[in-house]
Design a protein around this motif. Structure first.
Motif, PDB file in Angstrom:
ATOM      1  N   GLY A   1       0.128  -1.242  -0.350  1.00 28.38           N
ATOM      2  CA  GLY A   1       0.280  -0.070   0.160  1.00 28.38           C
ATOM      3  C   GLY A   1       0.945   1.093   0.550  1.00 28.38           C
ATOM      4  O   GLY A   1       0.060   2.453  -0.021  1.00 28.38           O
ATOM      5  N   TYR A   2       2.121   0.827  -0.123  1.00 32.37           N
ATOM      6  CA  TYR A   2       2.926   2.001  -0.185  1.00 32.37           C
ATOM      7  C   TYR A   2       2.771   3.676  -1.474  1.00 32.37           C
ATOM      8  O   TYR A   2       2.773   2.213  -2.380  1.00 32.37           O
ATOM      9  N   ARG A   3       2.854   4.495  -1.271  1.00 27.78           N
ATOM     10  CA  ARG A   3       2.214   4.961  -2.658  1.00 27.78           C
ATOM     11  C   ARG A   3       3.276   6.547  -2.678  1.00 27.78           C
ATOM     12  O   ARG A   3       2.939   7.027  -2.162  1.00 27.78           O
ATOM     13  N   LEU A   4       3.838   6.176  -4.179  1.00 26.81           N
ATOM     14  CA  LEU A   4       4.665   8.079  -3.741  1.00 26.81           C
ATOM     15  C   LEU A   4       3.759   8.516  -5.778  1.00 26.81           C
ATOM     16  O   LEU A   4       2.920   8.453  -6.063  1.00 26.81           O
ATOM     17  N   VAL A   5       3.295   9.859  -4.266  1.00 25.79           N
ATOM     18  CA  VAL A   5       2.448  11.018  -4.592  1.00 25.79           C
ATOM     19  C   VAL A   5       2.477  12.040  -5.479  1.00 25.79           C
ATOM     20  O   VAL A   5       3.549  12.442  -4.579  1.00 25.79           O
ATOM     21  N   VAL A   6       2.466  12.369  -6.665  1.00 24.96           N
ATOM     22  CA  VAL A   6       3.743  13.448  -7.171  1.00 24.96           C
ATOM     23  C   VAL A   6       2.435  14.235  -8.030  1.00 24.96           C
ATOM     24  O   VAL A   6       2.109  14.357  -8.311  1.00 24.96           O
ATOM     25  N   ALA A   7       3.093  15.679  -7.690  1.00 25.62           N
ATOM     26  CA  ALA A   7       2.060  16.711  -8.300  1.00 25.62           C
ATOM     27  C   ALA A   7       3.342  17.850  -9.086  1.00 25.62           C
ATOM     28  O   ALA A   7       4.107  17.602  -8.486  1.00 25.62           O
ATOM     29  N   ALA A   8       3.337  17.182 -10.588  1.00 30.42           N
ATOM     30  CA  ALA A   8       4.225  18.899 -11.382  1.00 30.42           C
ATOM     31  C   ALA A   8       3.606  19.709 -11.855  1.00 30.42           C
ATOM     32  O   ALA A   8       2.396  19.530 -12.724  1.00 30.42           O
ATOM     33  N   ASN A   9       3.852  20.558 -11.588  1.00 30.32           N
ATOM     34  CA  ASN A   9       3.365  21.626 -12.894  1.00 30.32           C
ATOM     35  C   ASN A   9       3.593  21.892 -13.933  1.00 30.32           C
ATOM     36  O   ASN A   9       4.987  21.703 -14.128  1.00 30.32           O
TER      37      ASN A   9
END
Length: 266
Positions: free
Chosen positions: A258-266
């Motif tokens: 369940g480990y997750r990498l959440v990535v926001a890129a503008n």
């Protein structure tokens, strides 16, 4: 130049000092929480070409990229004291009040830390404010953890319920930072970073109090949440019942907990 000078002034001032739980529980982190190269590789890829990086809730400095300009933020004196001398400069401050100007960094990291923040929305808003290009959060999906991780599902359901109270839904994190990517982070069977799910194929390590002291889920919980379950685990390891029940885990080299990498890129 003006931005670099402002950062240096803030580092020298010691702004944002706070008392943190990790002053008590974090004394073994440098020994047991060593960055795993495969997780580090995923974080490096997520950073892309960002050069100026802030690591929020930085702890002892795991996963701080050595090839970029990094400033670390950490509330705990005990954790800061364990940072190797060669690591990035670190100030004592909290995520909710980052002492930096707007758009001061290309990217912000928050690695297995947001579940400890007092005010999640405020902390993630601060990441949005100071990081102009990317916000990267490593966290976990509590539903997957409780359903698919034998330790919580079959031995420590009380600990799982306790974690549920502070867990942050991954979709909520993504919404707050404007993320467009959520990546699974499978945990290798020989993971060197001793967080809760690291020893999914090395169950005897959960019986070692030194290992548990570097896992906040244990260190911050009352012993009643896990004592009876660990006693059953010990008995099952001695009898061979654990290996008979979970022998299929030895057929795989990684496991999605369940480990997750959440990535926001503008």
């Amino acid at each position: 130049m003006a931005r670099t000078y402002a950062l240096r002034r803030m580092l020298a001032s010691g702004m944002g000092k706070d008392v943190a739980a990790y002053d008590v529980i974090g004394l073994g982190y440098a020994t047991w929480r060593r960055p795993d190269r495969r997780i580090a590789s995923g974080l490096q890829e997520a950073l892309g070409d960002c050069r100026r990086v802030i690591n929020v809730g930085a702890g002892t400095g795991s996963y701080e990229p050595a090839d970029r300009e990094v400033i670390a933020v950490e509330p705990s004196r005990a954790m800061i004291a364990q940072r190797p001398p060669a690591m990035a400069p670190c100030i004592q401050a909290t995520a909710e009040v980052l002492p930096f100007p707007d758009d001061c960094f290309d990217a912000a990291l928050a690695i297995l830390t947001i579940h400890h923040w007092q005010r999640l929305v405020a902390g993630l808003a601060e990441l949005n404010r100071v990081a102009v290009s990317r916000r990267i959060v490593l966290t976990w999906d509590q539903r997957v953890m409780e359903n698919d991780f034998w330790l919580l599902r079959d031995y420590l359901p009380g600990l799982g319920r306790r974690l549920r109270a502070t867990a942050v839904p991954v979709d909520h994190v993504a919404e707050l930072i404007g993320a467009d990517v959520i990546l699974p982070v499978p945990i290798p069977d020989d993971c060197t970073d001793g967080f809760l799910g690291a020893y999914w194929r090395r169950p005897s390590l959960y019986l070692d109090h030194r290992v548990r002291s570097a896992i906040s889920a244990f260190a911050l919980a009352e012993v009643e949440h896990y004592r009876e379950g660990l006693a059953r685990l010990d008995a099952d390891l001695r009898s061979g019942a654990w290996h008979r029940r979970y022998g299929d885990l030895f057929d795989v080299s990684t496991h999605d907990l369940g480990y997750r990498l959440v990535v926001a890129a503008n």
